[in-house]
Design a protein around this motif. Structure first.
Motif, PDB file in Angstrom:
ATOM      1  N   ASP A  41      49.105  39.676  19.287  1.00  0.00           N
ATOM      2  CA  ASP A  41      49.922  40.316  19.934  1.00  0.00           C
ATOM      3  C   ASP A  41      51.651  40.135  19.085  1.00  0.00           C
ATOM      4  O   ASP A  41      51.783  41.490  19.029  1.00  0.00           O
ATOM      5  N   ALA A  42      52.468  39.377  19.659  1.00  0.00           N
ATOM      6  CA  ALA A  42      53.561  39.098  18.746  1.00  0.00           C
ATOM      7  C   ALA A  42      53.682  38.819  18.122  1.00  0.00           C
ATOM      8  O   ALA A  42      54.899  38.694  17.235  1.00  0.00           O
ATOM      9  N   GLN A  43      53.152  38.790  16.645  1.00  0.00           N
ATOM     10  CA  GLN A  43      53.295  38.543  15.419  1.00  0.00           C
ATOM     11  C   GLN A  43      52.665  40.222  14.665  1.00  0.00           C
ATOM     12  O   GLN A  43      52.025  40.760  15.220  1.00  0.00           O
ATOM     13  N   ALA A  44      53.572  40.494  13.640  1.00  0.00           N
ATOM     14  CA  ALA A  44      53.578  41.401  12.520  1.00  0.00           C
ATOM     15  C   ALA A  44      52.413  41.149  11.639  1.00  0.00           C
ATOM     16  O   ALA A  44      51.283  39.995  11.572  1.00  0.00           O
ATOM     17  N   ALA A  45      52.321  42.394  10.833  1.00  0.00           N
ATOM     18  CA  ALA A  45      50.841  41.957  10.427  1.00  0.00           C
ATOM     19  C   ALA A  45      51.327  41.138   9.070  1.00  0.00           C
ATOM     20  O   ALA A  45      52.243  40.858   8.626  1.00  0.00           O
ATOM     21  N   LEU A  75      51.271  34.313   4.456  1.00  0.00           N
ATOM     22  CA  LEU A  75      52.509  34.113   5.868  1.00  0.00           C
ATOM     23  C   LEU A  75      51.815  35.274   6.807  1.00  0.00           C
ATOM     24  O   LEU A  75      52.044  35.817   7.253  1.00  0.00           O
ATOM     25  N   GLU A  76      52.408  34.039   7.740  1.00  0.00           N
ATOM     26  CA  GLU A  76      52.234  35.004   9.398  1.00  0.00           C
ATOM     27  C   GLU A  76      53.164  36.743   9.977  1.00  0.00           C
ATOM     28  O   GLU A  76      52.704  36.922  10.512  1.00  0.00           O
ATOM     29  N   ASP A  77      54.320  36.702   9.228  1.00  0.00           N
ATOM     30  CA  ASP A  77      54.995  37.602   9.412  1.00  0.00           C
ATOM     31  C   ASP A  77      56.049  36.525   8.004  1.00  0.00           C
ATOM     32  O   ASP A  77      56.543  36.392   7.181  1.00  0.00           O
ATOM     33  N   SER A  78      57.124  38.273   8.654  1.00  0.00           N
ATOM     34  CA  SER A  78      58.516  38.029   7.522  1.00  0.00           C
ATOM     35  C   SER A  78      59.570  37.422   7.299  1.00  0.00           C
ATOM     36  O   SER A  78      59.711  36.903   6.518  1.00  0.00           O
TER      37      SER A  78
END
Length: 159
Positions: A41-45, A75-78
């Motif tokens: 939920d906390a992370q982006a695509a 990678l988990e996010d930008s």
């Protein structure tokens, strides 16, 4: 029986005493929010970064052999993408050194490729987030946390 309202979360509010048998179970199930993975939920695509292909000489076994490999990093996010780009010369150096330290016989099996992907992921996460303890040699799969979720091979040629 009478239902007062249905909320966006899917729970039903029942007027006290006005329900049929079995409705209580449905109301209880829908009143509790489903457990979700807080990390997801906390992370982006996820972000995928295609690396330039690598060509390295492997540790000699039966003459000169080289590896040509295409790598995509998940990678988990930008934010991880920004950290990766800031450190790209160190990232490429780390990958080249790790690849050039392998023998062709170690990389021909699926297990060998999996081990290489784990080693690359751990090394890159330690590079990008150096404040965590280094993995203990000989112990397998103590997870190194960081922005690199996985290392994916898009090309893999040994000659």
């Amino acid at each position: 029986f009478r239902r007062l309202a249905q909320t966006a979360g899917g729970s039903m509010l029942l007027k006290k005493g006005d329900h049929e048998e079995g409705d209580e179970e449905v109301a209880e199930e829908t009143a509790k929010p489903k457990k979700k993975d807080k990390k997801k939920d906390a992370q982006a695509a996820p972000v995928f970064v295609n690396m330039e292909p690598f060509t390295v000489n492997l540790v000699p076994e039966t003459g000169d052999q080289y590896l040509q490999v295409g790598i995509t990093l998940e990678l988990e996010d930008s934010l991880g993408d920004a950290a990766l780009k800031e450190n790209m010369p160190k990232v490429r150096d780390t990958i080249i050194r790790l690849l050039a330290n392998k023998k062709a016989s170690e990389l021909t099996t699926t297990e060998g490729k999996d081990e290489l992907a784990w080693d690359l992921k751990d090394a890159l996460n330690l590079l990008l987030e150096p404040d965590q303890p280094a993995p203990v040699r000989g112990k397998r799969r103590q997870e190194i946390e960081g922005p690199v979720v996985s290392v994916l091979f898009t090309d893999f040629i040994i000659q």
